[in-house]
Write a protein that holds these residues in place. Structure first.
Motif, PDB file in Angstrom:
ATOM      1  N   THR A  80      28.502  38.643  39.070  1.00  0.00           N
ATOM      2  CA  THR A  80      29.292  39.461  40.108  1.00  0.00           C
ATOM      3  C   THR A  80      28.613  40.221  41.129  1.00  0.00           C
TER       4      THR A  80
ATOM      5  N   LEU B 108      39.350  33.617  34.042  1.00  0.00           N
ATOM      6  CA  LEU B 108      39.459  33.875  35.621  1.00  0.00           C
ATOM      7  C   LEU B 108      40.456  34.694  36.037  1.00  0.00           C
TER       8      LEU B 108
ATOM      9  N   TYR C 117      37.537  40.329  41.502  1.00  0.00           N
ATOM     10  CA  TYR C 117      38.528  39.530  42.419  1.00  0.00           C
ATOM     11  C   TYR C 117      37.862  39.890  43.888  1.00  0.00           C
TER      12      TYR C 117
ATOM     13  N   SER D  61      34.973  40.073  44.689  1.00  0.00           N
ATOM     14  CA  SER D  61      33.611  39.494  45.043  1.00  0.00           C
ATOM     15  C   SER D  61      34.035  37.991  45.477  1.00  0.00           C
ATOM     16  N   ILE D  62      35.159  37.448  45.016  1.00  0.00           N
ATOM     17  CA  ILE D  62      35.689  36.066  45.282  1.00  0.00           C
ATOM     18  C   ILE D  62      36.300  35.982  46.482  1.00  0.00           C
TER      19      ILE D  62
ATOM     20  N   VAL E  78      33.632  36.146  49.510  1.00  0.00           N
ATOM     21  CA  VAL E  78      33.041  34.824  49.590  1.00  0.00           C
ATOM     22  C   VAL E  78      33.997  33.911  50.638  1.00  0.00           C
TER      23      VAL E  78
ATOM     24  N   TRP F  12      29.376  29.671  50.127  1.00  0.00           N
ATOM     25  CA  TRP F  12      29.857  29.111  48.986  1.00  0.00           C
ATOM     26  C   TRP F  12      28.597  28.633  48.007  1.00  0.00           C
TER      27      TRP F  12
ATOM     28  N   LEU G  67      27.789  31.851  46.066  1.00  0.00           N
ATOM     29  CA  LEU G  67      28.730  31.812  45.088  1.00  0.00           C
ATOM     30  C   LEU G  67      28.212  30.871  43.721  1.00  0.00           C
TER      31      LEU G  67
ATOM     32  N   TYR H  80      26.243  32.323  39.997  1.00  0.00           N
ATOM     33  CA  TYR H  80      26.706  32.188  38.640  1.00  0.00           C
ATOM     34  C   TYR H  80      25.623  31.329  38.022  1.00  0.00           C
TER      35      TYR H  80
END
Length: 306
Positions: free
Chosen positions: A16, A136, A144, A146-147, A150, A237, A240, A244
């Motif tokens: 994250t 998730l 949340y 961070s998502i 993106v 994307w 992201l 990970y």
């Protein structure tokens, strides 16, 4: 499944801050500004978030303090490079050194204190999904965010008029200025956004990843974030996915040591940084793809006609 779930949760926690810092730097570089001070902004966000949480007892206030710390540091960078037209590379490096030293001074009274961990937020119904739900949909607020960042940045850059203008500035700031686009103003906003994201990444380190203050706790993650932007070819994307991937490499050392593998701990600790070097070497071999995606005016100062 319990072991696999624990591994995935630690990967998310480790990834994250990388995703947050990288997505902020991606926007900054898309505007044609190279800010090498990500490490300094992250560590300032970490110490200010921890200090504000200790003072108020609320980790949410700590999040705001971390964001503000990173944003203010980025404004200093913006003033020096965009207004005074100082060299961006030298200023970014100086910002990192300043952040590491200043954070150590501010955080000295907090060394050894136990922190307040940011609570998890379970999304109704979704968190009850077998296997995926707890991984998730039962996470902290910063995950949340961070998502959402993106998704939002991807839409902004490639689906909005303002994003098109920003990419035009990154590609050719002189032409954008000739068309009436405010180059300096847009770059200031991009730098401010990048600093806020880096500060939020730092807050995640001191409020979620390790709920305490440790000097230099960013541990080079700002530099990994810079490499991650290049690795992702300036695509949200891919940031992201790359975040990970690097997060998995970062925590693999911990699980390898827990399994008692006969690998020196020093080598395992160096794995994330070794992976960064390997990625940069691979990218250098694919120079054509890198040159096509790199913003043409990246790192180049802009002085409007008076």
């Amino acid at each position: 499944m319990g072991i696999l779930e624990a591994i995935l949760l630690t990967v998310i926690t480790a990834a994250t801050p990388l995703v947050l810092a990288s997505i902020g730097e991606l926007v900054t570089e898309r505007a044609g500004v190279l800010n090498l001070g990500v490490e300094g902004m992250m560590i300032m966000g970490a110490v200010l978030a921890f200090a504000a949480t200790q003072a108020t007892g609320s980790p949410y206030v700590g999040i705001l303090a971390g964001i503000a710390g990173g944003a203010l540091f980025s404004l200093l960078f913006g003033f020096l490079t965009l207004t005074l037209v100082a060299n961006q590379v030298a200023t970014g490096l100086a910002l990192t050194i300043l952040g590491l030293g200043l954070s150590g001074q501010i955080g000295e009274p907090y060394v050894g204190m136990s922190g307040t961990k940011l609570p998890q937020i379970a999304i109704p119904l979704l968190s009850d999904i077998p296997y995926l739900g707890p991984i998730l949909f039962k996470q902290d607020l910063i995950f949340y965010i961070s998502i959402a960042l993106v998704v939002g940045v991807n839409w902004f850059l490639f689906r909005s008029r303002a994003g098109l203008k920003m990419r035009a500035i990154g590609d050719n700031h002189a032409s954008a200025h000739a068309l009436g686009i405010g180059v300096i103003r847009t770059r200031y906003l991009a730098v401010l956004f990048g600093g806020a994201c880096a500060g939020l990444a730092g807050a995640q380190l001191s409020l979620v990843y390790t709920p305490q203050w440790v000097e230099n706790m960013s541990a080079g993650r700002g530099w990994i974030a810079l490499a991650l932007v290049v690795f992702a070819s300036w695509r949200p994307w891919r940031v992201l996915a790359g975040g990970y991937l690097f997060g998995f490499v970062s925590i693999s050392q911990l699980h390898a040591q827990a399994l008692g593998l006969g690998i020196p701990s020093q080598f395992l600790s160096a794995l994330p940084y070794l992976a960064t070097v390997v990625v940069l070497v691979l990218i250098s071999h694919n120079r054509r793809m890198t040159l096509v995606n790199t913003p043409a005016s990246l790192g180049r100062p802009f002085v409007p006609d008076r």
